[in-house]
Write a protein that holds these residues in place. Structure first.
Motif, PDB file in Angstrom:
ATOM      1  N   ASN A 163      35.450  44.701  39.715  1.00  0.00           N
ATOM      2  CA  ASN A 163      35.834  45.654  40.756  1.00  0.00           C
ATOM      3  C   ASN A 163      37.258  45.351  41.211  1.00  0.00           C
ATOM      4  O   ASN A 163      37.609  44.192  41.446  1.00  0.00           O
ATOM      5  N   ASN A 164      38.081  46.386  41.302  1.00  0.00           N
ATOM      6  CA  ASN A 164      39.495  46.240  41.707  1.00  0.00           C
ATOM      7  C   ASN A 164      40.276  45.354  40.729  1.00  0.00           C
ATOM      8  O   ASN A 164      41.236  44.684  41.119  1.00  0.00           O
ATOM      9  N   SER A 165      39.858  45.338  39.493  1.00  0.00           N
ATOM     10  CA  SER A 165      40.570  44.542  38.486  1.00  0.00           C
ATOM     11  C   SER A 165      41.823  45.267  38.015  1.00  0.00           C
ATOM     12  O   SER A 165      42.048  46.443  38.324  1.00  0.00           O
ATOM     13  N   VAL A 166      42.647  44.542  37.256  1.00  0.00           N
ATOM     14  CA  VAL A 166      43.862  45.104  36.671  1.00  0.00           C
ATOM     15  C   VAL A 166      43.851  44.788  35.178  1.00  0.00           C
ATOM     16  O   VAL A 166      43.022  44.014  34.700  1.00  0.00           O
ATOM     17  N   PHE A 167      44.794  45.394  34.473  1.00  0.00           N
ATOM     18  CA  PHE A 167      44.914  45.146  33.039  1.00  0.00           C
ATOM     19  C   PHE A 167      46.258  44.512  32.765  1.00  0.00           C
ATOM     20  O   PHE A 167      47.267  44.874  33.366  1.00  0.00           O
ATOM     21  N   ASN A 168      46.255  43.531  31.866  1.00  0.00           N
ATOM     22  CA  ASN A 168      47.500  42.861  31.499  1.00  0.00           C
ATOM     23  C   ASN A 168      47.598  42.825  29.973  1.00  0.00           C
ATOM     24  O   ASN A 168      46.822  42.126  29.311  1.00  0.00           O
ATOM     25  N   VAL A 169      48.522  43.598  29.443  1.00  0.00           N
ATOM     26  CA  VAL A 169      48.682  43.704  27.990  1.00  0.00           C
ATOM     27  C   VAL A 169      49.041  42.359  27.373  1.00  0.00           C
ATOM     28  O   VAL A 169      48.479  41.954  26.346  1.00  0.00           O
ATOM     29  N   TYR A 170      49.955  41.643  28.005  1.00  0.00           N
ATOM     30  CA  TYR A 170      50.464  40.396  27.427  1.00  0.00           C
ATOM     31  C   TYR A 170      49.418  39.281  27.439  1.00  0.00           C
ATOM     32  O   TYR A 170      49.434  38.389  26.578  1.00  0.00           O
ATOM     33  N   GLU A 171      48.500  39.334  28.390  1.00  0.00           N
ATOM     34  CA  GLU A 171      47.425  38.352  28.446  1.00  0.00           C
ATOM     35  C   GLU A 171      46.216  38.785  27.620  1.00  0.00           C
ATOM     36  O   GLU A 171      45.334  37.988  27.342  1.00  0.00           O
ATOM     37  N   GLY A 172      46.173  40.063  27.264  1.00  0.00           N
ATOM     38  CA  GLY A 172      45.141  40.537  26.345  1.00  0.00           C
ATOM     39  C   GLY A 172      43.884  41.093  26.969  1.00  0.00           C
ATOM     40  O   GLY A 172      42.826  41.067  26.336  1.00  0.00           O
ATOM     41  N   GLY A 173      43.985  41.629  28.210  1.00  0.00           N
ATOM     42  CA  GLY A 173      42.792  42.241  28.764  1.00  0.00           C
ATOM     43  C   GLY A 173      42.783  42.324  30.276  1.00  0.00           C
ATOM     44  O   GLY A 173      43.836  42.371  30.925  1.00  0.00           O
ATOM     45  N   THR A 174      41.571  42.299  30.857  1.00  0.00           N
ATOM     46  CA  THR A 174      41.387  42.515  32.285  1.00  0.00           C
ATOM     47  C   THR A 174      41.507  41.218  33.083  1.00  0.00           C
ATOM     48  O   THR A 174      41.134  40.147  32.615  1.00  0.00           O
ATOM     49  N   LEU A 175      42.003  41.368  34.291  1.00  0.00           N
ATOM     50  CA  LEU A 175      42.090  40.268  35.260  1.00  0.00           C
ATOM     51  C   LEU A 175      41.382  40.692  36.537  1.00  0.00           C
ATOM     52  O   LEU A 175      41.593  41.812  37.021  1.00  0.00           O
ATOM     53  N   CYS A 176      40.539  39.816  37.077  1.00  0.00           N
ATOM     54  CA  CYS A 176      39.838  40.148  38.319  1.00  0.00           C
ATOM     55  C   CYS A 176      40.819  40.157  39.486  1.00  0.00           C
ATOM     56  O   CYS A 176      41.952  39.689  39.377  1.00  0.00           O
ATOM     57  N   SER A 177      40.360  40.672  40.613  1.00  0.00           N
ATOM     58  CA  SER A 177      41.232  40.802  41.781  1.00  0.00           C
ATOM     59  C   SER A 177      41.736  39.449  42.285  1.00  0.00           C
ATOM     60  O   SER A 177      42.847  39.342  42.814  1.00  0.00           O
ATOM     61  N   LYS A 178      40.945  38.395  42.084  1.00  0.00           N
ATOM     62  CA  LYS A 178      41.358  37.062  42.546  1.00  0.00           C
ATOM     63  C   LYS A 178      42.445  36.459  41.661  1.00  0.00           C
ATOM     64  O   LYS A 178      43.343  35.766  42.145  1.00  0.00           O
ATOM     65  N   CYS A 179      42.354  36.688  40.374  1.00  0.00           N
ATOM     66  CA  CYS A 179      43.300  36.065  39.427  1.00  0.00           C
ATOM     67  C   CYS A 179      44.571  36.889  39.213  1.00  0.00           C
ATOM     68  O   CYS A 179      45.579  36.351  38.742  1.00  0.00           O
ATOM     69  N   SER A 180      44.537  38.164  39.534  1.00  0.00           N
ATOM     70  CA  SER A 180      45.643  39.050  39.194  1.00  0.00           C
ATOM     71  C   SER A 180      46.980  38.618  39.804  1.00  0.00           C
ATOM     72  O   SER A 180      48.034  38.815  39.206  1.00  0.00           O
ATOM     73  N   SER A 181      46.921  38.002  40.992  1.00  0.00           N
ATOM     74  CA  SER A 181      48.163  37.602  41.673  1.00  0.00           C
ATOM     75  C   SER A 181      48.903  36.483  40.938  1.00  0.00           C
ATOM     76  O   SER A 181      50.080  36.236  41.207  1.00  0.00           O
ATOM     77  N   HIS A 182      48.241  35.813  40.004  1.00  0.00           N
ATOM     78  CA  HIS A 182      48.867  34.707  39.268  1.00  0.00           C
ATOM     79  C   HIS A 182      49.605  35.168  38.009  1.00  0.00           C
ATOM     80  O   HIS A 182      50.185  34.353  37.297  1.00  0.00           O
TER      81      HIS A 182
END
Length: 257
Positions: A163-182
């Motif tokens: 929920n409220n995740s983001v996508f990061n092409v360079y990392e290869g997939g989805t990041l949760c809301s807690k990890c996205s800020s890193h």
């Protein structure tokens, strides 16, 4: 002398001498190979139909130096009718060029071969969303060549709460809301789009083609995959898709007048 039989799909055709063709085939047993089709340009040639772009055939091949020569062929499906449909032809050209440009010679990939044959078949069917089928092909293609995006969990902490995740092409997939800020270069993605990607990766494309997808989710999926492909696929060519979009935009303007 090496003689073998294999199924293959014509990815590319180049005229050679007066009536000969050099074909790039994607085959079940040999992967991508170059073959000579002697006399295939002649209207009386038995190789005529199996030497056309997109043709899916059984080939008997004879090894000659670094290349193969077609000694016999039996057409399974010509897919010639795709040339009469601008949308289908553009998408078929795009995916065959994608396979041609992203696979190594003599490297088999049976899952990709089946995917390509099934997708070309789907382009010939009525009431099929060809744009969505192409997006499904791209995603499964990335999986089959080793660049599968992770969409079932956070790629950093492995949490399955997206929920409220983001996508990061360079990392290869989805990041949760807690990890996205890193991480940098994140972009927002709808949870429905993530679930759709998971569904595509878990099912064959024939089943996926039956899914009903909203225009917004399809648009988001297209943008996500376009970014992903640009990073992981060298020299990717969107020319046929850009031409198709220009033609569709022109028709839309024309209708508006």
């Amino acid at each position: 002398m090496i003689i073998l039989n294999t199924q293959g799909i014509v990815l590319k055709s180049i005229r050679y001498k007066e009536n000969d063709l050099i074909l790039t085939l994607f085959t079940r047993k040999l992967g991508k190979i170059a073959v000579i089709a002697k006399g295939a340009k002649s209207n009386k040639s038995s190789l005529l139909s199996s030497s056309q772009l997109f043709a899916y055939s059984d080939y008997t091949l004879k090894k000659q130096g670094s290349m193969y020569r077609i000694t016999q062929s039996d057409i399974i499906k010509s897919f010639y009718d795709l040339s009469y449909d601008l949308e289908a032809f553009s998408y078929a050209t795009y995916i065959t060029k994608l396979v041609e440009g992203s696979t190594l010679e003599n490297q088999t990939n049976n899952r990709l071969f089946i995917l390509l044959a099934q997708t070309l078949y789907l382009y010939t069917q009525e009431n099929i969303d060809k744009k969505f089928v192409t997006r499904a092909f791209e995603l499964k293609f990335l999986d089959y060549i080793g660049f599968k995006p992770i969409v079932t969990k956070c790629i950093s902490c492995q949490s399955k709460n997206l929920n409220n995740s983001v996508f990061n092409v360079y990392e290869g997939g989805t990041l949760c809301s807690k990890c996205s800020s890193h991480f940098e270069h994140n972009f927002k993605i709808d949870l429905t789009t993530i679930k759709l990607m998971e569904y595509i990766l878990s099912n064959d494309i024939l089943k996926c083609s039956k899914a009903k997808v909203s225009k917004y989710i399809l648009y988001e999926l297209e943008n996500t995959l376009k970014r992903y492909l640009k990073v992981y696929i060298d020299n990717i060519n969107f020319k046929s898709l850009n031409l198709l979009k220009s033609m569709q935009d022109y028709k839309g303007v024309d209708k508006g007048d």
